[in-house]
Scaffold this motif. Sequence first.
Motif, PDB file in Angstrom:
ATOM      1  N   TRP A  56       0.808  -1.075  -0.004  1.00  0.00           N
ATOM      2  CA  TRP A  56       0.160   0.206   0.061  1.00  0.00           C
ATOM      3  C   TRP A  56       1.016   1.368   0.087  1.00  0.00           C
ATOM      4  CZ3 TRP A  56      -4.272   0.647   4.114  1.00  0.00           C
ATOM      5  CH2 TRP A  56      -4.899   2.164   3.864  1.00  0.00           C
ATOM      6  N   GLU A  58       1.376   5.380  -0.162  1.00  0.00           N
ATOM      7  CA  GLU A  58       0.662   6.469   0.051  1.00  0.00           C
ATOM      8  C   GLU A  58       1.624   7.512  -0.482  1.00  0.00           C
ATOM      9  OE1 GLU A  58      -1.949   5.986   3.900  1.00  0.00           O
ATOM     10  OE2 GLU A  58       0.195   6.149   4.347  1.00  0.00           O
ATOM     11  N   SER A  59       1.217   8.557  -1.309  1.00  0.00           N
ATOM     12  CA  SER A  59       1.891   9.675  -1.787  1.00  0.00           C
ATOM     13  C   SER A  59       1.254  10.989  -1.302  1.00  0.00           C
ATOM     14  CB  SER A  59       2.352   9.493  -3.143  1.00  0.00           C
ATOM     15  OG  SER A  59       3.156  10.745  -3.623  1.00  0.00           O
ATOM     16  N   ASP A  60       1.826  12.008  -1.172  1.00  0.00           N
ATOM     17  CA  ASP A  60       1.301  13.467  -1.136  1.00  0.00           C
ATOM     18  C   ASP A  60       1.168  14.279  -2.350  1.00  0.00           C
ATOM     19  OD1 ASP A  60       3.888  14.401  -1.328  1.00  0.00           O
ATOM     20  OD2 ASP A  60       4.026  15.098   1.093  1.00  0.00           O
ATOM     21  N   THR A  62      -0.937  14.021  -5.923  1.00  0.00           N
ATOM     22  CA  THR A  62      -1.910  13.531  -6.385  1.00  0.00           C
ATOM     23  C   THR A  62      -1.558  12.777  -7.904  1.00  0.00           C
ATOM     24  OG1 THR A  62      -2.945  15.520  -7.205  1.00  0.00           O
ATOM     25  CG2 THR A  62      -3.909  14.458  -5.398  1.00  0.00           C
ATOM     26  N   VAL A  65       0.306   9.301  -7.666  1.00  0.00           N
ATOM     27  CA  VAL A  65      -0.912   8.424  -7.558  1.00  0.00           C
ATOM     28  C   VAL A  65      -1.215   8.170  -8.957  1.00  0.00           C
ATOM     29  CG1 VAL A  65      -3.143   8.132  -6.557  1.00  0.00           C
ATOM     30  CG2 VAL A  65      -1.562   8.889  -5.274  1.00  0.00           C
ATOM     31  N   VAL A  97      -2.734   2.212  -4.325  1.00  0.00           N
ATOM     32  CA  VAL A  97      -1.951   3.326  -4.298  1.00  0.00           C
ATOM     33  C   VAL A  97      -3.091   4.344  -3.678  1.00  0.00           C
ATOM     34  CG1 VAL A  97      -0.942   5.317  -5.539  1.00  0.00           C
ATOM     35  CG2 VAL A  97      -0.483   2.620  -6.148  1.00  0.00           C
ATOM     36  N   SER A  98      -2.732   5.346  -2.858  1.00  0.00           N
ATOM     37  CA  SER A  98      -3.493   6.369  -2.190  1.00  0.00           C
ATOM     38  C   SER A  98      -2.948   7.787  -2.201  1.00  0.00           C
ATOM     39  CB  SER A  98      -4.411   5.796  -1.225  1.00  0.00           C
ATOM     40  OG  SER A  98      -3.490   5.678   0.024  1.00  0.00           O
ATOM     41  N   HIS A  99      -3.756   8.765  -2.197  1.00  0.00           N
ATOM     42  CA  HIS A  99      -3.106  10.040  -1.640  1.00  0.00           C
ATOM     43  C   HIS A  99      -3.234  10.348  -0.225  1.00  0.00           C
ATOM     44  CE1 HIS A  99      -3.598  14.405  -0.969  1.00  0.00           C
ATOM     45  NE2 HIS A  99      -2.553  14.333  -1.815  1.00  0.00           N
ATOM     46  N   ILE A 100      -2.136  10.858   0.460  1.00  0.00           N
ATOM     47  CA  ILE A 100      -2.256  11.227   1.688  1.00  0.00           C
ATOM     48  C   ILE A 100      -1.791  12.647   1.786  1.00  0.00           C
ATOM     49  CG2 ILE A 100       0.229  10.331   2.137  1.00  0.00           C
ATOM     50  CD1 ILE A 100      -0.717   9.710   4.992  1.00  0.00           C
ATOM     51  N   ASN A 105       1.632  12.625   6.433  1.00  0.00           N
ATOM     52  CA  ASN A 105       2.961  11.905   5.881  1.00  0.00           C
ATOM     53  C   ASN A 105       4.159  12.379   6.682  1.00  0.00           C
ATOM     54  OD1 ASN A 105       4.131  10.186   4.028  1.00  0.00           O
ATOM     55  ND2 ASN A 105       4.217  11.553   2.205  1.00  0.00           N
TER      56      ASN A 105
END
Length: 147
Positions: A56, A58-60, A62, A65, A97-100, A105
């Motif tokens: 999983w 997570e990236s800040d 978008t 992502v 994959v999701s945005h955080i 983060n």
Amino acid sequence: MVPGKIAAGGVFRDNHSTVRGCFHKKGGIGYAFEAELLAVITAIQIANDRQWFYLWLESDSTYIVRLLQDRSLLVPWRFMASWKRILALLDNFHLYVSHIYREGNKVADILAADTMVEGWWAFEIDIIKDAVRLDMSSHSHIRMVLH
């Protein structure tokens, strides 16, 4: 926007939020987006090397992502070869994959600091311990910008 020194950092946690490793990678001169891209490339390479195929991410960003979700090749030319290798590796992964938001983060933000020494640690290093505890307690990280 003016380019500057970039670095990437990331942390791997298991399903109980226990840190299984973390990294810091220097990226030379570039833009913030390139630092995010470097972090994703490095994280997927590390996961592949350790055969952590359930991931999983997570990236800040978008845009990052979207690049992963679409398996897009719209990346800066200096990352193209690495990006293509990463996309090929993704066939081995069960990837979510999701945005955080950046405030959520914090551990990766600390690990991406330019003052860090480049490396991989298979444990929770001291500099991230407080941020990891905050994340595990579900507290918010408030980021204030004063003008």
